[in-house]
Design an enzyme around this catalytic site. Structure first.
Site, short mmCIF file in Angstrom:
data_model
loop_
_atom_site.label_atom_id
_atom_site.label_comp_id
_atom_site.label_asym_id
_atom_site.label_seq_id
_atom_site.Cartn_x
_atom_site.Cartn_y
_atom_site.Cartn_z
N CYS A 50 36.21 42.19 51.53
CA CYS A 50 35.54 41.19 52.35
C CYS A 50 36.46 40.69 53.44
O CYS A 50 37.55 40.19 53.16
CB CYS A 50 35.08 40.03 51.47
SG CYS A 50 34.31 38.67 52.40
N TYR A 81 25.66 42.63 60.65
CA TYR A 81 26.16 42.47 59.28
C TYR A 81 25.14 43.01 58.28
O TYR A 81 25.49 43.70 57.33
CB TYR A 81 26.46 41.00 59.01
CG TYR A 81 27.00 40.72 57.63
CD1 TYR A 81 28.27 41.16 57.26
CD2 TYR A 81 26.26 39.99 56.71
CE1 TYR A 81 28.78 40.89 56.00
CE2 TYR A 81 26.77 39.71 55.45
CZ TYR A 81 28.03 40.17 55.10
OH TYR A 81 28.53 39.90 53.85
N GLU A 93 34.10 46.91 56.55
CA GLU A 93 34.50 45.62 57.10
C GLU A 93 36.00 45.68 57.39
O GLU A 93 36.78 46.02 56.51
CB GLU A 93 34.20 44.49 56.12
CG GLU A 93 32.72 44.26 55.89
CD GLU A 93 32.44 42.99 55.09
OE1 GLU A 93 33.38 42.19 54.89
OE2 GLU A 93 31.30 42.81 54.65
N ASP A 128 32.94 42.67 44.81
CA ASP A 128 32.24 43.11 46.01
C ASP A 128 32.09 44.62 45.98
O ASP A 128 33.08 45.35 46.07
CB ASP A 128 33.01 42.68 47.26
CG ASP A 128 33.09 41.17 47.41
OD1 ASP A 128 32.12 40.50 47.03
OD2 ASP A 128 34.12 40.68 47.90
N TYR A 133 33.14 47.78 51.64
CA TYR A 133 34.32 47.13 51.07
C TYR A 133 35.44 48.11 50.74
O TYR A 133 36.41 47.75 50.10
CB TYR A 133 33.93 46.36 49.81
CG TYR A 133 32.91 45.27 50.06
CD1 TYR A 133 33.20 44.20 50.90
CD2 TYR A 133 31.65 45.32 49.46
CE1 TYR A 133 32.26 43.21 51.14
CE2 TYR A 133 30.71 44.33 49.69
CZ TYR A 133 31.02 43.28 50.53
OH TYR A 133 30.09 42.29 50.76
N CYS A 196 36.33 33.89 48.92
CA CYS A 196 37.35 34.90 49.23
C CYS A 196 37.53 35.77 48.00
O CYS A 196 38.07 35.31 46.99
CB CYS A 196 38.67 34.25 49.63
SG CYS A 196 39.99 35.45 49.91
N CYS A 205 55.43 45.68 47.33
CA CYS A 205 55.54 46.78 48.27
C CYS A 205 56.78 46.60 49.12
O CYS A 205 56.74 46.57 50.34
CB CYS A 205 54.29 46.82 49.16
SG CYS A 205 54.21 48.24 50.27
#
Length: 213
Positions: A50, A81, A93, A128, A133, A196, A205
């Site tokens: 998202c 959208y 997205e 999601d 996504y 969110c 990382c």
């Protein structure tokens, strides 16, 4: 003009002729989110679920000039959208980032990408679910491409050590970007309690590479 498109077993939605009407300025920092941009900036584009939460991660980084959200990697031109959520445009997205290379390196943006989501989940991110996504990296030049491949290989090694599966992230050359609707731009700044769904694996990382810097 609207033309039906097809590729494989997918019937894509027709192109739209009208461009999305979006503000020129970033809601948070007041910088431009649409051309023309100041000289000396570079571009990056990432899809990691998202785009509301993803965009916030990037506008908070020192050296990022501006961010916007939109759709890339698909077939249908100027999608809405609702079009993208139908799964019939092929788009993901994404967040489009303009940044100052003298202030922040592309490797730092990649670190935020890998650590900010789970790149092994395929056509979803957490709860999601859908092709929009998916995890995807778009590169703007050969140097970015090399850095992406280097980081992917190293992060795959770290994920396997932590018990995760194969990275499903797509790596593609940048081709075309369509801005999302105005209300999506900097959504979580306008709606601080908004949804969110982006979350990472907890695997760091910290890639030691002369390419990434």
């Amino acid at each position: 003009m609207f033309n039906k498109k097809s590729r494989g077993n997918t019937d894509y939605l027709p192109d739209r002729t009208q461009l999305m009407d979006v503000p020129n300025l970033h809601f948070v920092n007041g910088n431009r989110i649409a051309p023309p941009f100041p000289d000396g900036l570079a571009s990056a584009m990432f899809g990691m679920g998202c785009f509301w939460g993803v965009e916030r991660r990037y506008w908070q980084l020192q050296g990022v000039y501006s961010t916007s959200v939109g759709y890339a990697g698909g077939v249908t031109k100027n999608p809405t959208y609702r079009d993208v959520c139908s799964g019939r445009t092929g788009h993901a997205e994404v967040v489009f980032i303009k940044y100052a290379p003298r202030e922040i390196k592309f490797g730092t943006l990649l670190k935020t990408f890998w650590e900010g989501h789970d790149p092994t989940q395929g056509m979803r991110q957490g709860n999601d679910i859908g092709t929009q996504y998916r995890s995807v990296l778009f590169y703007f030049d050969s140097t970015q491409h090399k850095e992406i491949l280097c980081s992917l290989e190293e992060y795959q090694r770290r994920l396997k050590q932590a018990g995760y599966g194969e990275i499903t992230t797509e790596v593609k050359p940048f081709a075309e970007y369509f801005y999302a609707e105005e209300y999506h731009q900097q959504y979580l700044a306008k709606n601080p309690a908004g949804y969110c769904g982006v979350g990472g694996t907890g695997v760091t990382c910290d890639i030691a590479s002369p390419v990434l810097g």
